[in-house]
Design an enzyme around this catalytic site. Structure first.
Site, short mmCIF file in Angstrom:
data_model
loop_
_atom_site.label_atom_id
_atom_site.label_comp_id
_atom_site.label_asym_id
_atom_site.label_seq_id
_atom_site.Cartn_x
_atom_site.Cartn_y
_atom_site.Cartn_z
N LYS A 22 0.85 -1.21 0.00
CA LYS A 22 0.00 0.00 0.00
C LYS A 22 0.87 1.25 0.00
O LYS A 22 0.66 2.17 -0.78
CB LYS A 22 -0.88 0.01 1.24
CG LYS A 22 -1.54 1.34 1.54
CD LYS A 22 -2.42 1.33 2.78
CE LYS A 22 -1.71 1.53 4.07
NZ LYS A 22 -1.35 2.91 4.42
N ASN A 23 1.90 1.25 0.85
CA ASN A 23 2.70 2.47 1.01
C ASN A 23 3.73 2.68 -0.09
O ASN A 23 4.49 3.64 -0.04
CB ASN A 23 3.36 2.49 2.40
CG ASN A 23 2.31 2.70 3.49
OD1 ASN A 23 1.15 3.01 3.20
ND2 ASN A 23 2.70 2.50 4.73
N CYS A 121 -4.77 12.27 13.07
CA CYS A 121 -5.49 10.99 12.96
C CYS A 121 -5.30 10.28 14.30
O CYS A 121 -4.69 10.80 15.22
CB CYS A 121 -4.94 10.16 11.80
SG CYS A 121 -3.33 9.48 12.13
N ARG A 126 0.39 14.35 13.01
CA ARG A 126 0.78 14.13 11.60
C ARG A 126 0.95 15.44 10.82
O ARG A 126 0.33 15.64 9.78
CB ARG A 126 -0.23 13.22 10.90
CG ARG A 126 -0.62 11.95 11.61
CD ARG A 126 0.46 10.90 11.67
NE ARG A 126 0.82 10.38 10.37
CZ ARG A 126 0.18 9.39 9.76
NH1 ARG A 126 -0.89 8.88 10.30
NH2 ARG A 126 0.59 8.95 8.58
N ASP A 309 4.99 0.55 12.04
CA ASP A 309 3.77 -0.10 11.54
C ASP A 309 3.64 -1.55 11.99
O ASP A 309 2.62 -2.18 11.72
CB ASP A 309 3.71 -0.04 10.00
CG ASP A 309 3.50 1.37 9.51
OD1 ASP A 309 3.64 1.60 8.31
OD2 ASP A 309 3.22 2.25 10.35
N ARG A 401 -8.38 -0.64 5.05
CA ARG A 401 -7.57 0.39 4.40
C ARG A 401 -6.24 -0.19 3.92
O ARG A 401 -5.68 0.27 2.93
CB ARG A 401 -7.26 1.52 5.38
CG ARG A 401 -8.46 2.28 5.86
CD ARG A 401 -8.05 3.49 6.64
NE ARG A 401 -7.10 4.28 5.87
CZ ARG A 401 -6.57 5.42 6.32
NH1 ARG A 401 -6.88 5.86 7.52
NH2 ARG A 401 -5.73 6.10 5.59
C1 EPZ Z 1 4.35 6.96 6.35
O1 EPZ Z 1 3.56 7.98 6.95
C2 EPZ Z 1 3.45 5.75 6.23
N1 EPZ Z 1 2.32 6.06 5.36
C3 EPZ Z 1 2.96 5.34 7.62
O2 EPZ Z 1 2.19 4.16 7.46
C4 EPZ Z 1 4.18 5.02 8.49
O3 EPZ Z 1 3.75 4.69 9.78
C5 EPZ Z 1 5.11 6.25 8.53
O4 EPZ Z 1 5.47 6.64 7.19
C6 EPZ Z 1 6.39 5.98 9.32
O5 EPZ Z 1 7.07 4.91 8.74
C7 EPZ Z 1 2.52 6.09 4.01
O6 EPZ Z 1 3.62 5.83 3.52
C8 EPZ Z 1 1.33 6.39 3.16
P1 EPZ Z 1 6.35 10.31 8.45
P2 EPZ Z 1 4.11 9.51 6.99
O7 EPZ Z 1 6.23 11.58 7.70
O8 EPZ Z 1 4.98 9.75 5.83
C9 EPZ Z 1 6.63 13.62 11.87
C10 EPZ Z 1 0.35 2.76 7.81
O9 EPZ Z 1 -0.05 2.20 8.84
N2 EPZ Z 1 6.49 14.60 10.78
O10 EPZ Z 1 7.48 9.38 8.13
O11 EPZ Z 1 2.94 10.39 7.21
C11 EPZ Z 1 5.38 12.77 12.05
O12 EPZ Z 1 4.45 13.43 12.88
C12 EPZ Z 1 0.80 4.21 7.87
O13 EPZ Z 1 0.43 2.22 6.67
C13 EPZ Z 1 6.52 15.96 11.08
O14 EPZ Z 1 6.61 16.36 12.25
O15 EPZ Z 1 4.99 9.48 8.30
C14 EPZ Z 1 5.94 11.51 12.67
O16 EPZ Z 1 6.10 11.73 14.05
C15 EPZ Z 1 0.58 4.81 9.24
N3 EPZ Z 1 6.41 16.86 10.07
C16 EPZ Z 1 7.31 11.36 12.02
O17 EPZ Z 1 7.64 12.67 11.51
C17 EPZ Z 1 6.28 16.47 8.76
O18 EPZ Z 1 6.19 17.35 7.88
C18 EPZ Z 1 7.37 10.36 10.87
O19 EPZ Z 1 6.30 10.65 10.00
C19 EPZ Z 1 6.26 15.08 8.46
C20 EPZ Z 1 6.38 14.17 9.49
#
Ligand code: EPZ
Length: 422
Positions: A22-23, A121, A126, A309, A401
């Site tokens: 998915k990702n 969420c 996020r 995850d 999802r």
């Molecule tokens: C991706 O989400 C995945 N989703 C998530 O999978 C996964 O848990 C996550 O990466 C971490 O591996 C997809 O790829 C569609 P991040 P993403 O930006 O990109 C902070 C699932 O279950 N952050 O790597 O949204 C954020 O709050 C989903 O399949 C900021 O502060 O996660 C978090 O604490 C859930 N500012 C950390 O960084 C930003 O601009 C990592 O988030 C971006 C992120």
């Protein structure tokens, strides 16, 4: 709404096949906005997030069709139309945060985008500040009005961008934007997840000049245009690990065909540490657990560390450990929603801040449970498979999802699980 009814206590055995990731599919669908020709993604399961993303691309003027390739593998074919709208509407974005992935491609190709600011969420706030700051470095102007991010640019220009923290979709958004920018972009402190590399492969097939994906520094040299491409998406390492854990938690013997052990090292190491046997088979991964579950500690981290995850699913497994397991969640601030539900099954879990102390118990008892988010739902299903008695998991639309008919795969492994209408 559907619920799962699970009669637990049966060791799972046999083999099933993992679906496409998915990702990796979601960013690949976003990347299609950059292409002058059709993009065909091969190995695409039927998942709610994927159909939601297809709807979003439809709103943006693309034609999205599902089909099968010559070998009968599920595909999604995307052809850009004249862009009718640059807007990712709130009613879509609020159901799928990954919608933010259209921001970079729309800016790079058309010079403007209007994306509903994704709300928080279940697992955390996020924010997308890293996405916006990076795009501003490339020359975009962004503003927030009525809950929407408005972004414009005459032409994106290559720049150096250092992320404050590892962000998977932040890295993906910037990689896509930089692919059509003028000049060279260097992304530092970039995410190294395999899904980032999978997107880079697709972008290269479209004609992009990208190197360093998989390391923490990615260099993208902008090109004038990108063409259509065919892309076989990678296997879903999280679904594969979830299915292997279903074998381990029930004391069974499960093989996941198509799982790529190269991307699952952190989880497979913890499975071995817990006393399960883990083997690479010809084209898959097999796990077998006969003896006690040894309690082990887990700390989530960006790739190649233990994936956040898989935290909820592994916690379910540790609930039946022979001692104490300390589980630290370092990525998201609220990813313990499954704890209260596991406690209702008799689990011994104490949470303090981002750390959960799990005291293993001899058995879990089936109970009615409420799913709250995608991976928490998987955790409850695993616990139900191992528990004595019957477990009902409500709100499994969360599960749909990211898992393609999980109950069918589990049934093929001998689980007593059925989907019923609430
Ligand atoms: C991706 O989400 C995945 N989703 C998530 O999978 C996964 O848990 C996550 O990466 C971490 O591996 C997809 O790829 C569609 P991040 P993403 O930006 O990109 C902070 C699932 O279950 N952050 O790597 O949204 C954020 O709050 C989903 O399949 C900021 O502060 O996660 C978090 O604490 C859930 N500012 C950390 O960084 C930003 O601009 C990592 O988030 C971006 C992120």
């Amino acid at each position: 709404m559907d619920i799962f009814v699970i009669r637990g206590g049966k060791p799972l055995s046999g083999s099933c096949r993992v679906s496409g990731a998915k990702n990796a599919i979601l960013p690949a669908m976003a990347a299609s906005l950059l292409a002058e020709g059709p993009v065909e993604i091969v190995g695409v399961p039927v998942l709610r997030d994927i159909s939601t993303f297809g709807k979003l691309l439809g709103i943006l003027g693309s034609e999205v069709t599902r089909g099968f390739d010559a070998s009968g593998t599920e595909t999604v074919r995307i052809v850009n139309g004249p862009v009718s709208s640059m807007e990712a509407p709130y009613e879509l974005v609020k159901t799928m945060r990954a919608s933010v992935l259209v921001l970079g491609p729309l800016l790079a190709r058309y010079g403007r985008a209007r994306i509903s600011l994704p709300g928080g969420c279940a697992i955390g706030a996020r924010p997308i500040d890293q996405h916006l700051r990076g795009l501003e470095h490339l020359g975009a102007k962004t503003s927030l009005s009525e809950g929407y991010i408005e972004a414009t640019t005459d032409r994106l220009k290559g720049a150096s961008v250092r992320f404050d923290m590892k962000t998977v979709t932040g890295t993906e958004n910037l990689m896509m934007a930089a692919a059509l920018a003028e000049g060279t972009t260097v992304l530092s402190n970039a995410a190294q997840e395999p899904e980032v590399c999978d997107l880079a492969c697709l972008l290269r097939a479209m004609g992009a000049d990208i190197e360093g994906d998989g390391t923490d520094e990615i260099v993208i040299r902008g090109v004038q245009t990108l063409k259509g491409a065919r892309h076989e998406v990678m296997a879903d390492r999280i679904e594969a690990a979830t299915l292997l854990l279903a074998g381990a938690i029930t004391g069974g013997d499960v093989t996941v065909e198509g799982a790529n052990s190269r991307y699952m090292g952190a989880v497979l190491d913890k499975l071995r540490e817990s006393g399960a046997e883990v083997y690479e088979t010809d084209g898959g991964v097999r796990t077998k657990r006969a003896g006690a579950i040894r309690s082990v500690n887990v700390k989530t981290a960006p790739y190649p560390g233990f994936p956040t995850d898989m935290q909820a699913q592994f916690m379910a497994y540790m609930c039946l450990g022979d001692g104490f397991s300390i589980i630290s969640e370092t990525i998201f601030e609220n990813r313990f929603m499954h704890v209260a539900e596991l406690r209702r099954m008799g689990a011994g879990i104490d949470v303090s801040g981002n750390t959960a102390a799990v005291k293993g118990v001899p058995k879990l008892s089936g109970a009615p449970l409420m799913a709250t988010d995608l991976r928490a739902s998987a955790s409850l299903v695993l616990a139900g498979l191992a528990a004595a008695g019957t477990t009902e998991v409500f709100r499994i639309y969360h599960l749909d999802r990211g898992y393609d008919l999980l109950e069918n795969k589990l049934c093929s492994l001998g689980a007593d699980i059925e989907r019923v209408k609430e």
